[in-house]
Design a protein around this motif. Structure first.
Motif, PDB file in Angstrom:
ATOM      1  N   PHE A 147      -2.814 -37.137   1.738  1.00 35.87           N
ATOM      2  CA  PHE A 147      -3.495 -36.805   0.479  1.00 35.87           C
ATOM      3  C   PHE A 147      -2.866 -35.579  -0.164  1.00 35.87           C
ATOM      4  O   PHE A 147      -2.615 -35.543  -1.374  1.00 35.87           O
ATOM      5  CB  PHE A 147      -4.994 -36.568   0.713  1.00 35.87           C
ATOM      6  CG  PHE A 147      -5.673 -36.001  -0.506  1.00 35.87           C
ATOM      7  CD1 PHE A 147      -5.950 -36.796  -1.602  1.00 35.87           C
ATOM      8  CD2 PHE A 147      -5.993 -34.644  -0.571  1.00 35.87           C
ATOM      9  CE1 PHE A 147      -6.539 -36.267  -2.755  1.00 35.87           C
ATOM     10  CE2 PHE A 147      -6.578 -34.107  -1.706  1.00 35.87           C
ATOM     11  CZ  PHE A 147      -6.858 -34.925  -2.805  1.00 35.87           C
ATOM     12  N   ARG A 148      -2.600 -34.544   0.640  1.00 34.69           N
ATOM     13  CA  ARG A 148      -2.054 -33.293   0.076  1.00 34.69           C
ATOM     14  C   ARG A 148      -0.693 -33.538  -0.592  1.00 34.69           C
ATOM     15  O   ARG A 148      -0.365 -32.900  -1.605  1.00 34.69           O
ATOM     16  CB  ARG A 148      -1.931 -32.220   1.158  1.00 34.69           C
ATOM     17  CG  ARG A 148      -3.249 -31.753   1.749  1.00 34.69           C
ATOM     18  CD  ARG A 148      -4.137 -31.079   0.726  1.00 34.69           C
ATOM     19  NE  ARG A 148      -5.467 -30.773   1.283  1.00 34.69           N
ATOM     20  CZ  ARG A 148      -6.555 -30.648   0.554  1.00 34.69           C
ATOM     21  NH1 ARG A 148      -6.511 -30.779  -0.771  1.00 34.69           N
ATOM     22  NH2 ARG A 148      -7.708 -30.392   1.109  1.00 34.69           N
ATOM     23  N   ALA A 149       0.111 -34.413  -0.002  1.00 36.54           N
ATOM     24  CA  ALA A 149       1.429 -34.713  -0.590  1.00 36.54           C
ATOM     25  C   ALA A 149       1.253 -35.388  -1.951  1.00 36.54           C
ATOM     26  O   ALA A 149       1.925 -35.037  -2.939  1.00 36.54           O
ATOM     27  CB  ALA A 149       2.230 -35.600   0.351  1.00 36.54           C
ATOM     28  N   PRO A 209     -14.762 -35.972   1.507  1.00 30.31           N
ATOM     29  CA  PRO A 209     -14.565 -36.191   2.941  1.00 30.31           C
ATOM     30  C   PRO A 209     -14.536 -34.912   3.761  1.00 30.31           C
ATOM     31  O   PRO A 209     -14.998 -34.890   4.900  1.00 30.31           O
ATOM     32  CB  PRO A 209     -13.227 -36.933   3.012  1.00 30.31           C
ATOM     33  CG  PRO A 209     -12.595 -36.782   1.664  1.00 30.31           C
ATOM     34  CD  PRO A 209     -13.686 -36.556   0.686  1.00 30.31           C
ATOM     35  N   LEU A 210     -14.051 -33.808   3.167  1.00 29.89           N
ATOM     36  CA  LEU A 210     -13.953 -32.576   3.952  1.00 29.89           C
ATOM     37  C   LEU A 210     -15.320 -31.984   4.247  1.00 29.89           C
ATOM     38  O   LEU A 210     -15.485 -31.218   5.187  1.00 29.89           O
ATOM     39  CB  LEU A 210     -13.112 -31.541   3.199  1.00 29.89           C
ATOM     40  CG  LEU A 210     -11.603 -31.721   3.261  1.00 29.89           C
ATOM     41  CD1 LEU A 210     -10.923 -30.564   2.564  1.00 29.89           C
ATOM     42  CD2 LEU A 210     -11.118 -31.807   4.699  1.00 29.89           C
ATOM     43  N   LEU A 211     -16.328 -32.324   3.437  1.00 32.43           N
ATOM     44  CA  LEU A 211     -17.656 -31.729   3.615  1.00 32.43           C
ATOM     45  C   LEU A 211     -18.649 -32.724   4.207  1.00 32.43           C
ATOM     46  O   LEU A 211     -19.843 -32.460   4.267  1.00 32.43           O
ATOM     47  CB  LEU A 211     -18.184 -31.219   2.267  1.00 32.43           C
ATOM     48  CG  LEU A 211     -17.356 -30.099   1.630  1.00 32.43           C
ATOM     49  CD1 LEU A 211     -17.879 -29.775   0.241  1.00 32.43           C
ATOM     50  CD2 LEU A 211     -17.383 -28.851   2.501  1.00 32.43           C
ATOM     51  N   THR A 259     -15.871 -21.903   6.189  1.00 36.06           N
ATOM     52  CA  THR A 259     -14.479 -21.880   6.656  1.00 36.06           C
ATOM     53  C   THR A 259     -13.537 -22.109   5.470  1.00 36.06           C
ATOM     54  O   THR A 259     -12.510 -21.437   5.317  1.00 36.06           O
ATOM     55  CB  THR A 259     -14.266 -22.991   7.709  1.00 36.06           C
ATOM     56  OG1 THR A 259     -15.255 -22.839   8.717  1.00 36.06           O
ATOM     57  CG2 THR A 259     -12.887 -22.914   8.329  1.00 36.06           C
ATOM     58  N   LEU A 260     -13.942 -23.058   4.648  1.00 39.96           N
ATOM     59  CA  LEU A 260     -13.131 -23.411   3.476  1.00 39.96           C
ATOM     60  C   LEU A 260     -13.024 -22.221   2.504  1.00 39.96           C
ATOM     61  O   LEU A 260     -11.941 -21.863   2.045  1.00 39.96           O
ATOM     62  CB  LEU A 260     -13.814 -24.625   2.862  1.00 39.96           C
ATOM     63  CG  LEU A 260     -13.309 -25.358   1.646  1.00 39.96           C
ATOM     64  CD1 LEU A 260     -13.744 -26.814   1.748  1.00 39.96           C
ATOM     65  CD2 LEU A 260     -13.886 -24.743   0.415  1.00 39.96           C
ATOM     66  N   LEU A 261     -14.166 -21.565   2.254  1.00 36.87           N
ATOM     67  CA  LEU A 261     -14.150 -20.412   1.335  1.00 36.87           C
ATOM     68  C   LEU A 261     -13.310 -19.276   1.905  1.00 36.87           C
ATOM     69  O   LEU A 261     -12.504 -18.666   1.187  1.00 36.87           O
ATOM     70  CB  LEU A 261     -15.571 -19.898   1.086  1.00 36.87           C
ATOM     71  CG  LEU A 261     -16.442 -20.614   0.066  1.00 36.87           C
ATOM     72  CD1 LEU A 261     -17.736 -19.823  -0.143  1.00 36.87           C
ATOM     73  CD2 LEU A 261     -15.737 -20.807  -1.261  1.00 36.87           C
ATOM     74  N   ALA A 301     -10.832 -19.356   3.935  1.00 35.76           N
ATOM     75  CA  ALA A 301      -9.391 -19.653   3.910  1.00 35.76           C
ATOM     76  C   ALA A 301      -8.838 -19.653   2.496  1.00 35.76           C
ATOM     77  O   ALA A 301      -7.684 -19.282   2.260  1.00 35.76           O
ATOM     78  CB  ALA A 301      -9.138 -21.013   4.566  1.00 35.76           C
ATOM     79  N   ARG A 302      -9.665 -20.077   1.546  1.00 34.50           N
ATOM     80  CA  ARG A 302      -9.108 -20.326   0.210  1.00 34.50           C
ATOM     81  C   ARG A 302      -9.308 -19.218  -0.817  1.00 34.50           C
ATOM     82  O   ARG A 302      -8.535 -19.143  -1.782  1.00 34.50           O
ATOM     83  CB  ARG A 302      -9.709 -21.607  -0.365  1.00 34.50           C
ATOM     84  CG  ARG A 302      -9.297 -22.827   0.423  1.00 34.50           C
ATOM     85  CD  ARG A 302      -9.894 -24.037  -0.211  1.00 34.50           C
ATOM     86  NE  ARG A 302      -9.626 -25.227   0.564  1.00 34.50           N
ATOM     87  CZ  ARG A 302     -10.142 -26.403   0.295  1.00 34.50           C
ATOM     88  NH1 ARG A 302     -10.971 -26.530  -0.732  1.00 34.50           N
ATOM     89  NH2 ARG A 302      -9.848 -27.448   1.037  1.00 34.50           N
ATOM     90  N   MET A 303     -10.338 -18.396  -0.650  1.00 35.25           N
ATOM     91  CA  MET A 303     -10.586 -17.410  -1.717  1.00 35.25           C
ATOM     92  C   MET A 303      -9.351 -16.560  -2.024  1.00 35.25           C
ATOM     93  O   MET A 303      -9.032 -16.333  -3.195  1.00 35.25           O
ATOM     94  CB  MET A 303     -11.795 -16.527  -1.385  1.00 35.25           C
ATOM     95  CG  MET A 303     -13.157 -17.174  -1.632  1.00 35.25           C
ATOM     96  SD  MET A 303     -13.339 -18.100  -3.187  1.00 35.25           S
ATOM     97  CE  MET A 303     -13.212 -16.783  -4.384  1.00 35.25           C
TER      98      MET A 303
HETATM   99  C1  S3P Z   1     -10.986 -31.294  -1.722  1.00 33.80           C
HETATM  100  C2  S3P Z   1     -11.713 -31.311  -2.893  1.00 33.80           C
HETATM  101  C3  S3P Z   1     -11.913 -32.534  -3.673  1.00 33.80           C
HETATM  102  C4  S3P Z   1     -10.801 -33.546  -3.419  1.00 33.80           C
HETATM  103  C5  S3P Z   1     -10.633 -33.779  -1.941  1.00 33.80           C
HETATM  104  C6  S3P Z   1     -10.299 -32.492  -1.188  1.00 33.80           C
HETATM  105  C7  S3P Z   1     -10.838 -30.016  -1.006  1.00 33.80           C
HETATM  106  O1  S3P Z   1     -11.965 -32.225  -5.065  1.00 33.80           O
HETATM  107  O2  S3P Z   1      -9.571 -33.125  -3.971  1.00 33.80           O
HETATM  108  O3  S3P Z   1     -11.823 -34.356  -1.445  1.00 33.80           O
HETATM  109  O4  S3P Z   1      -9.965 -29.902  -0.139  1.00 33.80           O
HETATM  110  O5  S3P Z   1     -11.595 -29.071  -1.313  1.00 33.80           O
HETATM  111  P1  S3P Z   1     -13.192 -31.398  -5.722  1.00 33.80           P
HETATM  112  O6  S3P Z   1     -12.874 -29.946  -5.588  1.00 33.80           O
HETATM  113  O7  S3P Z   1     -13.191 -31.850  -7.151  1.00 33.80           O
HETATM  114  O8  S3P Z   1     -14.437 -31.772  -4.996  1.00 33.80           O
END
Ligand code: S3P
Length: 178
Positions: free
Chosen positions: A57-59, A118-120, A131-133, A135-137
């Motif tokens: 997906f990331r690619a 899917p990630l949540l 964890t997501l916040l 890592a990403r902020m």
């Molecule tokens: C993701 C957020 C999703 C979507 C995928 C991964 C992420 O988009 O790209 O499920 O890694 O935070 P939204 O930010 O629009 O929910």
């Protein structure tokens, strides 16, 4: 043609809703990179995650962001994890990038247990969101030229503030502010 404005932020920060409202108020087209990925793959983001895995997906996302930054002239919303790509962070330099911030409690509440994310979708969305916040902020802040807080505010109010910030015309990166 590059975007008028790029929206970034965690899931649940309102990128899609605020993006649509901004498009109406600016009179420009709105594009979401998740939609570009889905159109190219011919299936949903959730299916790509479960069938092919997150790296696949990331690619696709990285390519969709690069192409959209080069060609889309309106409002561009990036998927919440797009900033994980160093190539994407580099590509965002020089663009007007608005970070929509959302705190953990409100982010979890807004995203709910949506299977479209899917990630949540795991057992403990609260811990996953934290964890997501964490890592990403720093990555969001690295590329943002403007930051708008969204907790406790309607999408309309957030949209109005984004427009005000754009009119102010500052393009200084948040990290460089005094
Ligand atoms: C993701 C957020 C999703 C979507 C995928 C991964 C992420 O988009 O790209 O499920 O890694 O935070 P939204 O930010 O629009 O929910």
């Amino acid at each position: 043609m590059s975007p008028h404005v790029v929206l970034i932020g965690p899931p649940g920060s309102g990128k899609s809703t605020v993006g649509r409202k901004l498009g109406v108020r600016l009179g420009v087209a709105v594009l979401d990179t998740d939609t570009v990925v889905e159109q190219r793959a011919g299936c949903t983001v959730a299916t790509i995650f479960t069938r092919d895995g997150e790296p696949a997906f990331r690619a696709l996302e990285e390519q969709a962001v690069a192409d959209s930054l080069a060609t889309h002239p309106g409002v561009l919303s990036l998927g919440g994890g797009a900033v994980l790509s160093a190539r994407t962070r580099t590509a965002l330099a020089g663009h007007t990038v608005v970070l929509l911030e959302v705190g953990m409690a409100e982010g979890v509440r807004r995203t709910g247990m949506s299977s479209a994310r899917p990630l949540l979708a795991g057992l403990n969305p609260r811990a996953t969101f934290k964890t997501l916040l964490d890592a990403r902020m720093p990555l969001y802040r690295e590329v943002a030229t403007h930051t708008v807080l969204t907790d406790g505010r309607s999408a309309g109010a957030v949209t109005t503030e984004v427009l005000q910030r754009l009119q102010e015309g500052t393009t200084m990166r948040e990290d460089d502010r005094p």
